[in-house]
Write an enzyme that holds these catalytic residues in place. Structure first.
Site, PDB file in Angstrom:
ATOM      1  N   SER A   1      34.550  46.114  43.168  1.00 32.42           N
ATOM      2  CA  SER A   1      34.541  44.734  43.671  1.00 32.42           C
ATOM      3  C   SER A   1      33.376  44.522  44.629  1.00 32.42           C
ATOM      4  O   SER A   1      33.060  45.390  45.454  1.00 32.42           O
ATOM      5  CB  SER A   1      35.857  44.434  44.396  1.00 32.42           C
ATOM      6  OG  SER A   1      35.779  43.221  45.123  1.00 32.42           O
TER       7      SER A   1
ATOM      8  N   HIS B   1      51.046  31.523  49.820  1.00 32.92           N
ATOM      9  CA  HIS B   1      51.458  30.371  49.009  1.00 32.92           C
ATOM     10  C   HIS B   1      52.582  30.865  48.107  1.00 32.92           C
ATOM     11  O   HIS B   1      52.482  31.938  47.511  1.00 32.92           O
ATOM     12  CB  HIS B   1      50.283  29.846  48.189  1.00 32.92           C
ATOM     13  CG  HIS B   1      50.611  28.701  47.278  1.00 32.92           C
ATOM     14  ND1 HIS B   1      51.450  27.669  47.648  1.00 32.92           N
ATOM     15  CD2 HIS B   1      50.217  28.431  46.003  1.00 32.92           C
ATOM     16  CE1 HIS B   1      51.541  26.803  46.649  1.00 32.92           C
ATOM     17  NE2 HIS B   1      50.813  27.253  45.642  1.00 32.92           N
TER      18      HIS B   1
ATOM     19  N   GLN C   1      40.951  33.556  52.361  1.00 31.45           N
ATOM     20  CA  GLN C   1      42.023  33.889  53.291  1.00 31.45           C
ATOM     21  C   GLN C   1      42.033  35.378  53.628  1.00 31.45           C
ATOM     22  O   GLN C   1      42.279  35.771  54.774  1.00 31.45           O
ATOM     23  CB  GLN C   1      43.376  33.469  52.712  1.00 31.45           C
ATOM     24  CG  GLN C   1      43.597  31.980  52.621  1.00 31.45           C
ATOM     25  CD  GLN C   1      43.744  31.308  53.980  1.00 31.45           C
ATOM     26  OE1 GLN C   1      44.146  31.918  54.968  1.00 31.45           O
ATOM     27  NE2 GLN C   1      43.391  30.028  54.034  1.00 31.45           N
TER      28      GLN C   1
ATOM     29  N   GLY D   1      40.017  29.740  54.897  1.00 30.79           N
ATOM     30  CA  GLY D   1      39.856  30.987  55.612  1.00 30.79           C
ATOM     31  C   GLY D   1      38.780  30.968  56.677  1.00 30.79           C
ATOM     32  O   GLY D   1      38.960  31.533  57.769  1.00 30.79           O
TER      33      GLY D   1
ATOM     34  N   GLU E   1      46.853  32.904  40.010  1.00 28.70           N
ATOM     35  CA  GLU E   1      46.921  33.362  38.624  1.00 28.70           C
ATOM     36  C   GLU E   1      46.784  34.873  38.489  1.00 28.70           C
ATOM     37  O   GLU E   1      47.060  35.436  37.421  1.00 28.70           O
ATOM     38  CB  GLU E   1      45.845  32.675  37.780  1.00 28.70           C
ATOM     39  CG  GLU E   1      44.414  32.981  38.164  1.00 28.70           C
ATOM     40  CD  GLU E   1      43.841  32.015  39.183  1.00 28.70           C
ATOM     41  OE1 GLU E   1      42.598  31.888  39.240  1.00 28.70           O
ATOM     42  OE2 GLU E   1      44.639  31.370  39.911  1.00 28.70           O
TER      43      GLU E   1
END
Length: 349
Positions: free
Chosen positions: A67, A123, A44, A149, A100
């Site tokens: 990342s 969400h 997304q 997405g 999470e």
């Protein structure tokens, strides 16, 4: 008109249906002069970021240093900062990491959220179950595209969009819904239609759909059907075709035409078997199990279980994932899909 939660825990729906919003109902100018921080660049995150940018919105992506997504987001012409810096640079912060991780991400960015800012999610899990608790002086809203997405991005580039849900949990400014609709327009959702709901209803129905029908129910049904045929002595490859491979045909028909349209398209024999045998497979016991699953979602029992699983390092989850990957229908299916040149089998590699 928004939905209202009743004291008995059930949903009280107004006499009129909740409104659907389209392009003419949303004002993209409400995002002028504002910076939107997208925290995360997964399925997304990449779609929202790129669609917002193409709609003329100032976007910054929040990613932890190191990342793998930093290079990807940068290559798409997006400014990348660490999550806290991205949140500090923005008036609107959309959290698009897995459920999470919301709690940990919120701890890292919460000090950067200023009064009058907006916190958004796609969400409602973390807000509804309290792993994210924004302060009372910010707007808290939800824009949830009803599609993955890659579809959100592709349909936007094609001039259409994916339908979405919109909800307001906290309206500090008095303008939270209008701003959420502007965001929905910027990612292309109002082209297809945006339905107003509540955080509670979006969260609980989404979890139920995943667990009882779309993922849990469907996976268990496929595996049980496959095992029934193989245990009765039928060829495992034939069982795979009948219980898994042809599922796409039926799902596509349902998606395009509804249940009635699917039944119109199949043979009379299949339709008769559907209506006379289907209720025996998904009967009273299945419905009772569905009610129990829904009850665990409504009470927060599932959320507490999932949060505890993550706090324990996902050990049980990892074992279940490994066990399911070794199911015979997966082994047979991987071999068969290797001969299907028209299927992208990259996931299997």
């Amino acid at each position: 008109m928004p939905l209202v939660d009743r004291d008995d825990g059930r949903i009280r729906r107004p006499c009129t249906l909740p409104p659907m919003f389209y392009d003419d109902d949303a004002d993209l100018n409400l995002l002028d002069g504002k910076t939107v921080a997208i925290i995360g660049y997964g399925s997304q995150g990449h779609a929202h970021s790129r669609n917002l940018k193409d709609s003329g919105v100032d976007v910054v992506v929040g990613l932890r240093p190191g990342s793998d997504s930093v290079a990807k987001a940068s290559s798409h012409g997006l400014r990348v900062l660490d999550p806290a810096a991205a949140a500090a640079a923005a008036e609107i912060v959309m959290i698009l990491v897995p459920d999470e991780l919301h709690g940990a991400v919120w701890k890292s960015i919460s000090d950067a959220i200023e009064p009058g800012n907006t916190v958004m999610v796609a969400h409602g899990f973390s807000v509804h179950y309290g792993t994210v608790t924004p302060p009372p002086d910010v707007d808290v809203s939800l824009v949830a595209p009803k599609g993955p997405g890659h579809l959100v991005r592709r349909t936007y580039t094609e001039g259409s969009g994916v339908p979405a849900l919109v909800a307001v949990h906290q309206d500090a400014s008095g303008n939270a819904l209008a701003q959420a609709l502007a965001y929905a327009k910027a990612i292309g959702a109002t082209r297809a239609g945006v339905l107003e709901t509540s955080f509670r209803e979006e969260t609980e129905t989404d979890l139920f759909g995943e667990q009882a029908v779309l993922c849990g129910g469907l996976s268990a049904l496929i595996e049980a059907g496959y095992e029934t045929l193989v245990d009765a002595g039928y060829d495992p490859q034939l069982a795979y075709f009948e219980c898994l491979h042809e599922m796409k045909l039926i799902v596509d028909l349902v998606y395009e035409k509804g249940l009635a349209g699917m039944r119109y398209s199949i043979s009379n024999t299949a339709e008769y078997g559907d209506m006379t045998r289907g209720p025996r497979v998904v009967g009273d016991a299945s419905r009772e199990a569905m009610r129990a699953v829904l009850g665990e979602i409504q009470s927060g029992a599932f959320a507490r279980e999932w949060i505890a699983e993550n706090n324990a390092g996902q050990e049980s989850f990892g074992r279940m994932r490994e066990q399911q990957a070794g199911h015979k229908v997966e082994v047979v299916g991987k071999e068969l899909r290797g001969h299907m040149d028209w299927i992208d089998a990259s996931f299997d590699e």
